[in-house]
Design a protein around this motif. Structure first.
Motif, mmCIF file in Angstrom:
data_model
loop_
_atom_site.group_PDB
_atom_site.id
_atom_site.type_symbol
_atom_site.label_atom_id
_atom_site.label_comp_id
_atom_site.label_asym_id
_atom_site.label_seq_id
_atom_site.Cartn_x
_atom_site.Cartn_y
_atom_site.Cartn_z
ATOM 1 N N LEU A 247 0.845 -1.203 0.000
ATOM 2 C CA LEU A 247 0.000 0.000 0.000
ATOM 3 C C LEU A 247 0.879 1.250 0.000
ATOM 4 O O LEU A 247 1.811 1.369 0.791
ATOM 5 C CB LEU A 247 -0.899 0.006 1.236
ATOM 6 N N GLU A 248 0.551 2.155 -0.897
ATOM 7 C CA GLU A 248 1.293 3.408 -1.010
ATOM 8 C C GLU A 248 0.844 4.376 0.080
ATOM 9 O O GLU A 248 -0.344 4.577 0.293
ATOM 10 C CB GLU A 248 1.040 4.010 -2.392
ATOM 11 N N ILE A 249 1.827 4.976 0.765
ATOM 12 C CA ILE A 249 1.515 5.887 1.864
ATOM 13 C C ILE A 249 2.161 7.238 1.579
ATOM 14 O O ILE A 249 3.392 7.327 1.480
ATOM 15 C CB ILE A 249 2.037 5.345 3.214
ATOM 16 N N PRO A 250 1.381 8.301 1.460
ATOM 17 C CA PRO A 250 1.978 9.629 1.274
ATOM 18 C C PRO A 250 2.586 10.120 2.587
ATOM 19 O O PRO A 250 1.969 10.014 3.648
ATOM 20 C CB PRO A 250 0.790 10.498 0.849
ATOM 21 N N VAL A 251 3.813 10.639 2.517
ATOM 22 C CA VAL A 251 4.490 11.105 3.727
ATOM 23 C C VAL A 251 5.241 12.390 3.425
ATOM 24 O O VAL A 251 5.487 12.736 2.264
ATOM 25 C CB VAL A 251 5.484 10.051 4.267
ATOM 26 N N GLN A 252 5.594 13.092 4.508
ATOM 27 C CA GLN A 252 6.527 14.204 4.429
ATOM 28 C C GLN A 252 7.768 13.811 5.232
ATOM 29 O O GLN A 252 7.655 13.337 6.366
ATOM 30 C CB GLN A 252 5.906 15.485 4.989
ATOM 31 N N ILE A 253 8.959 14.009 4.658
ATOM 32 C CA ILE A 253 10.198 13.534 5.280
ATOM 33 C C ILE A 253 11.128 14.710 5.551
ATOM 34 O O ILE A 253 11.292 15.612 4.721
ATOM 35 C CB ILE A 253 10.920 12.520 4.375
ATOM 36 N N LYS A 254 11.738 14.664 6.741
ATOM 37 C CA LYS A 254 12.790 15.609 7.105
ATOM 38 C C LYS A 254 13.992 14.795 7.619
ATOM 39 O O LYS A 254 13.819 13.739 8.229
ATOM 40 C CB LYS A 254 12.298 16.570 8.182
ATOM 41 N N PHE A 255 15.192 15.289 7.378
ATOM 42 C CA PHE A 255 16.412 14.602 7.799
ATOM 43 C C PHE A 255 17.214 15.486 8.739
ATOM 44 O O PHE A 255 17.207 16.711 8.633
ATOM 45 C CB PHE A 255 17.292 14.248 6.593
ATOM 46 N N SER A 256 17.914 14.817 9.647
ATOM 47 C CA SER A 256 18.930 15.491 10.456
ATOM 48 C C SER A 256 20.050 14.483 10.723
ATOM 49 O O SER A 256 19.877 13.273 10.521
ATOM 50 C CB SER A 256 18.342 16.017 11.769
ATOM 51 N N ARG A 257 21.205 14.967 11.195
ATOM 52 C CA ARG A 257 22.354 14.083 11.444
ATOM 53 C C ARG A 257 22.656 14.059 12.926
ATOM 54 O O ARG A 257 22.558 15.085 13.608
ATOM 55 C CB ARG A 257 23.568 14.581 10.659
ATOM 56 N N THR A 258 23.023 12.900 13.436
ATOM 57 C CA THR A 258 23.428 12.774 14.829
ATOM 58 C C THR A 258 24.615 11.803 14.898
ATOM 59 O O THR A 258 24.965 11.148 13.904
ATOM 60 C CB THR A 258 22.251 12.284 15.698
ATOM 61 N N PHE A 259 25.227 11.720 16.067
ATOM 62 C CA PHE A 259 26.381 10.838 16.244
ATOM 63 C C PHE A 259 26.148 9.936 17.444
ATOM 64 O O PHE A 259 25.558 10.354 18.449
ATOM 65 C CB PHE A 259 27.661 11.658 16.466
ATOM 66 N N MET A 260 26.600 8.760 17.311
ATOM 67 C CA MET A 260 26.605 7.826 18.428
ATOM 68 C C MET A 260 28.071 7.411 18.585
ATOM 69 O O MET A 260 28.566 6.535 17.867
ATOM 70 C CB MET A 260 25.733 6.601 18.127
ATOM 71 N N GLY A 261 28.691 8.150 19.482
ATOM 72 C CA GLY A 261 30.143 7.988 19.577
ATOM 73 C C GLY A 261 30.771 8.567 18.327
ATOM 74 O O GLY A 261 30.558 9.718 17.979
ATOM 75 N N GLU A 262 31.557 7.726 17.624
ATOM 76 C CA GLU A 262 32.171 8.152 16.376
ATOM 77 C C GLU A 262 31.308 7.838 15.184
ATOM 78 O O GLU A 262 31.606 8.240 14.063
ATOM 79 C CB GLU A 262 33.537 7.443 16.218
ATOM 80 N N GLN A 263 30.211 7.118 15.422
ATOM 81 C CA GLN A 263 29.344 6.691 14.310
ATOM 82 C C GLN A 263 28.382 7.815 13.928
ATOM 83 O O GLN A 263 27.692 8.371 14.768
ATOM 84 C CB GLN A 263 28.554 5.436 14.699
ATOM 85 N N GLN A 264 28.353 8.130 12.614
ATOM 86 C CA GLN A 264 27.423 9.150 12.109
ATOM 87 C C GLN A 264 26.125 8.476 11.670
ATOM 88 O O GLN A 264 26.140 7.554 10.859
ATOM 89 C CB GLN A 264 28.053 9.900 10.928
ATOM 90 N N LEU A 265 25.022 8.981 12.247
ATOM 91 C CA LEU A 265 23.710 8.420 11.906
ATOM 92 C C LEU A 265 22.816 9.496 11.291
ATOM 93 O O LEU A 265 22.941 10.682 11.616
ATOM 94 C CB LEU A 265 23.025 7.849 13.149
ATOM 95 N N ILE A 266 21.940 9.035 10.415
ATOM 96 C CA ILE A 266 20.917 9.925 9.823
ATOM 97 C C ILE A 266 19.593 9.637 10.528
ATOM 98 O O ILE A 266 19.194 8.477 10.670
ATOM 99 C CB ILE A 266 20.762 9.699 8.313
ATOM 100 N N VAL A 267 18.943 10.725 10.971
ATOM 101 C CA VAL A 267 17.619 10.587 11.582
ATOM 102 C C VAL A 267 16.582 11.039 10.550
ATOM 103 O O VAL A 267 16.621 12.186 10.084
ATOM 104 C CB VAL A 267 17.484 11.434 12.865
ATOM 105 N N ALA A 268 15.704 10.119 10.177
ATOM 106 C CA ALA A 268 14.620 10.443 9.236
ATOM 107 C C ALA A 268 13.306 10.510 10.013
ATOM 108 O O ALA A 268 12.965 9.576 10.745
ATOM 109 C CB ALA A 268 14.522 9.402 8.127
ATOM 110 N N ILE A 269 12.613 11.619 9.849
ATOM 111 C CA ILE A 269 11.301 11.780 10.491
ATOM 112 C C ILE A 269 10.244 11.758 9.394
ATOM 113 O O ILE A 269 10.235 12.623 8.507
ATOM 114 C CB ILE A 269 11.226 13.085 11.300
ATOM 115 N N LEU A 270 9.374 10.768 9.446
ATOM 116 C CA LEU A 270 8.327 10.587 8.429
ATOM 117 C C LEU A 270 6.961 10.890 9.046
ATOM 118 O O LEU A 270 6.597 10.307 10.082
ATOM 119 C CB LEU A 270 8.320 9.145 7.888
#
Length: 850
Positions: A247-270
């Motif tokens: 099923l197709e779901i319409p969404v709006q997406i925003k991104f931000s970046r965070t770190f967990m220690g030395e690891q770079q993570l992308i946070v996607a908010i849908l």
């Protein structure tokens, strides 16, 4: 894995508010969004009861929902439409000089802290862009604060908040599988945690046919900015994700970046926008329906900006105004209007359309050199903040209705045949004229005019010819007066003229003479050429009266004096005329009293067979035995009775009494089969709808045969309304009574009508008999009438026989019957009965007859 994630940073970066309350409704946590929206500091909020921080919440639905969450474990959602949250939260940027209060959707959920004590989580979503349709975007805080300590209980607390947010939150490392999703994300996508964490984030965003390349490119740029530059999205990108079941779901997406220690993570908010997309679809369909309806609407529809400049018009608007579509965004909605209408509309339309009031105006403009009338209705359009966005309106072409209304107004004040002022407008003009007399030293004159013998033309030549005559006469009257004067048709053949601003009464005489001269000129009606005359009565103000009704009455009195005297002339009103009018009114009242008290009685004048001298009938004549005055002549009281409608009760009284007398007389006769009682009918009696029933009742009450009753009708009465007359005479003939034309030769009857009338006798008028022995013209007329009657199988009776020579002349001409003073004066019933069986009435009464 969630232990290693910086929950505090994620929650602080959310674009909605989070507040945690303990069991006493004290604030134990709130994120940065709340501080920005309230403008308060940390020490003003932490460990303080929320009701003290925000006094507006006292006894509110919001406060009760928080208590229910803590005590009863009940969640709640307060939408802006139904249960609005009263939290005083504001847009963080100004628009103009005004700070806009946020529209909020609030979710309240129960929870437990690490000591298993009840807490309340409050999530506040800014829905101002959806509600107001003005996208007031809140700037997300870009500075990140780090917490000094990361306690285990705070991690659990932050995890609880994330899992209960309305948006899906997903973290991932570029090129690797998804690392974490909150419960909202798992529910949205339909995967289990294991299934979801085995996917790459890009797997959730496979573009479909409806996803534009532009949207996909923007999504890629946002993601790269978050990865490479750590830029948090300020705006959301609309795209589609897919449920596990496809099923197709319409969404709006925003991104931000965070770190967990030395690891770079992308946070996607849908954010699931299914409801908004559905609403937008309904709105688009509604707009489409509006556009389609506007295309076929029978009225012009237009929309303007806040300055009144056109931004939309339908085809009908362009058709009515004549303006092209190219006038959009250039012209004001009233550009096509000109003259005083435009000035009035420019000055008033904004004020009258303010506060949702409807501005309505009728105006006229020229279209293709033809005047066009339009009804315009216009209203404001405002947003939720009560700011004027523009105006919407309609215009309706009411040219035809306006023309019809003008025609109706013309009919209300003007005669439809002649276009002269009618009685209603005449009264208004007369009042204005008299008011002007009171205000100035000028005079005015009222001329009442009656067209002499108009009915003769109408009856002989027809109504079309009569109408043509009235139109011609009206034009001549209008040409005889000035523009400031008024010519009115009061009714039928009656006219009135108001002459204004006269220096002396004699000025009215000049106009009257001019009218008489003009009207007396021949008028061509088809193949006929006729000459008409006027009887004119004149009353002046202030000399005769300054009251409209009195002035009309005085002019009428003057006019009737002309008709009684000579016609084709004019008279000024005098006080003596008024005295005669008062005498007539007094006589009218006396007649009314006499009818009620039966002062009238019947006299009978015998009618004889001229050849044999035997009585064949009698004419019933009304006589008045006045209670206080000497006998009053019928020539005096009959015209007054006819003019006042008293002729109807008087005629009925005489008819009943005459029939009773005739019944007695018939019973005394040896041969009553040919005896007829002649009773006169006036014009008004002839047109009385109860005439036939009245005659039947009189015959029945007197026990008299219809064959013994003859009704005498004057020639002029017959021609008054020939169509109705024929119907009445036929109804009378069905009863069995006889019909005689009285005063024959003095009227204007047509031989064509005469041959079709159910008439038994012609009665020669006495004016022809009086000089019949000395006037050859009278002899010829009498001879012709007798010959005409016999040729039409009618009997002839002559009235007014006063000499033996007249009797013998009529006998020689084979005149059937006669009456007059030579035979007998009108007498009482008892006297006529005394001699009713005499073998030869004439030899008995008049010894000179041999």
């Amino acid at each position: 894995m969630t232990d290693q994630i910086n929950f505090k940073e994620i929650i602080e970066s959310l674009d909605y508010g989070v507040i945690t309350l303990d069991e006493n409704l004290r604030i134990i946590y709130c994120n940065r969004w709340i501080f920005n929206a309230t403008g308060k500091q940390t020490d003003q909020m932490f460990n303080v009861a929320i009701e003290q921080v925000f006094p507006e919440l006292s006894n509110s639905r919001f406060l009760h929902a928080c208590i229910d969450a803590i005590k009863l474990g009940l969640p709640a959602k307060l939408s802006n439409s139904f249960n609005p949250s009263p939290l005083p939260l504001y847009q963080s940027s100004f628009i103009g000089d005004e700070l806009y209060r946020l529209q909020q959707t609030t979710v309240i959920k129960p929870g437990k802290d690490k000591s298993n004590k009840p807490i309340c989580e409050v999530y506040i979503q800014d829905v101002t862009p959806v509600v107001s349709k003005e996208f007031l975007l809140k700037r997300m805080a870009s500075d990140h604060e780090k917490m000094a300590k990361h306690h285990e209980d705070e991690k659990n607390h932050l995890s609880l908040i994330i899992n209960n947010t309305a948006d899906a939150i997903i973290t991932f490392e570029q090129g690797k599988e998804i690392q974490m999703s909150n419960h909202t994300g798992i529910e949205l996508l339909g995967y289990s945690e294991t299934e979801l964490y085995s996917l790459h984030f890009e797997d959730l965003l496979q573009p479909n046919k409806e996803t534009s390349s532009d949207s996909t490119e923007k999504l890629r740029v946002l993601l790269e900015n978050a990865i490479n530059n750590g830029i948090t999205s300020k705006t959301a990108i609309a795209t589609y994700t897919y449920h596990k079941n496809g099923l197709e779901i319409p969404v709006q997406i925003k991104f931000s970046r965070t770190f967990m220690g030395e690891q770079q993570l992308i946070v996607a908010i849908l954010r699931d926008t299914s409801a908004q997309v559905a609403a937008d679809k309904i709105l688009k369909e509604s707009e489409s329906r509006f556009r389609n309806l506007a295309k076929i609407a029978p009225v012009g529809i237009f929309q303007t900006d806040e300055k009144g400049v056109l931004i939309y018009t339908n085809a009908m608007w362009n058709n009515i105004t004549g303006l092209p579509e190219s006038s959009l965004n250039e012209s004001s909605w009233y550009t096509h209007i000109s003259g005083s209408f435009k000035e009035t509309i420019e000055d008033n339309w904004r004020d009258e359309a303010a506060n949702f009031e409807q501005f309505s105006v009728e105006y006229c403009f020229s279209r293709e050199k033809e005047p066009k009338w339009v009804l315009c209705q216009l209203m404001e359009e405002r947003n939720e903040a009560n700011t004027v966005l523009g105006y919407v309106g309609t215009i309706t072409d009411i040219t035809e209705q306006r023309n019809t209304r003008d025609k109706i107004e013309h009919l209300a004040f003007y005669d439809p045949l002649t276009s002269l002022a009618n009685r209603r407008l005449f009264k208004d003009r007369l009042s204005q004229s008299i008011t002007n007399v009171k205000r100035t030293n000028k005079r005015m004159a009222l001329l009442n005019l009656d067209l002499d013998e108009f009915k003769r033309v109408n009856d002989s030549l027809g109504h079309d010819a009569g109408d043509q005559l009235l139109v011609t006469i009206s034009k001549r009257l209008t040409a005889a007066v000035r523009e400031q004067d008024t010519v009115a048709r009061i009714g039928g053949d009656e006219f009135s003229i108001i002459l204004n601003d006269l220096d002396r009464p004699s000025d009215a005489a000049i106009v009257a003479e001019k009218i008489i001269e003009s009207v007396s000129k021949p008028v061509s009606l088809g193949s006929q050429s006729i000459t008409m005359t006027f009887s004119i009565g004149i009353a002046t103000a202030p000399d005769d009266s300054i009251e409209p009704a009195s002035l009309v009455k005085n002019a009428d009195i003057a006019m009737y004096s002309v008709k009684e005297r000579s016609k084709n002339s004019f008279n000024f009103f005098t006080s003596s005329m008024n005295e005669r009018a008062i005498d007539r009114l007094s006589l009218e009242n006396e007649i009314r009293f006499a009818i009620e008290n039966r002062e009238f009685n019947v006299k009978y004048q015998p009618q004889l067979n001229i050849e044999t001298g035997k009585i064949i009938g009698a004419e019933a004549l009304a006589r008045w035995d006045h209670s206080t005055r000497k006998a009053i002549s019928p020539a005096e009281f009959i015209p007054v009775a006819e003019n006042s409608n008293l002729i109807l009760p008087l005629g009925e009284l005489m008819l009943f009494d005459a029939c009773k007398g005739a019944s007695k007389l018939v019973n005394k006769l040896e041969d009553s089969s040919n005896f007829t009682l002649a009773v006169n009918l006036s014009t008004k009696q002839l047109m009385d709808k109860n005439l036939v029933s009245t005659i039947k009742a009189a015959l029945k009450e007197a026990d008299l045969s219809p064959l013994n009753l003859e009704l005498e009708i004057t020639e002029s009465a017959l021609m008054e309304n020939i169509g109705e007359t024929v119907k009445v005479l036929n109804a009378l003939k069905e009863i069995g009574v006889k019909i005689a034309i009285d005063d024959f030769g003095t009227g204007y009857s047509s031989l064509n009508y005469l041959k079709s009338l159910p008439v038994d006798r012609l009665k020669i008028d006495q004016s022809f008999i009086f000089d019949v022995m000395t006037n050859q013209r009278d002899r010829d007329i009498v001879t012709a009438i007798i010959a005409l009657a016999h040729s039409l199988k009618m009997e002839v009776i002559a009235e007014g026989i006063e000499t033996y020579e007249q009797w013998q002349f009529l006998k020689k001409l084979k005149c059937d019957f006669g009456q007059g003073y030579y035979i007998s004066k009108p007498m009482d019933l008892s006297n006529i009965i005394k001699d009713c069986n005499t073998k030869n009435w004439v030899s008995c009464k008049v010894h000179s007859i041999k």
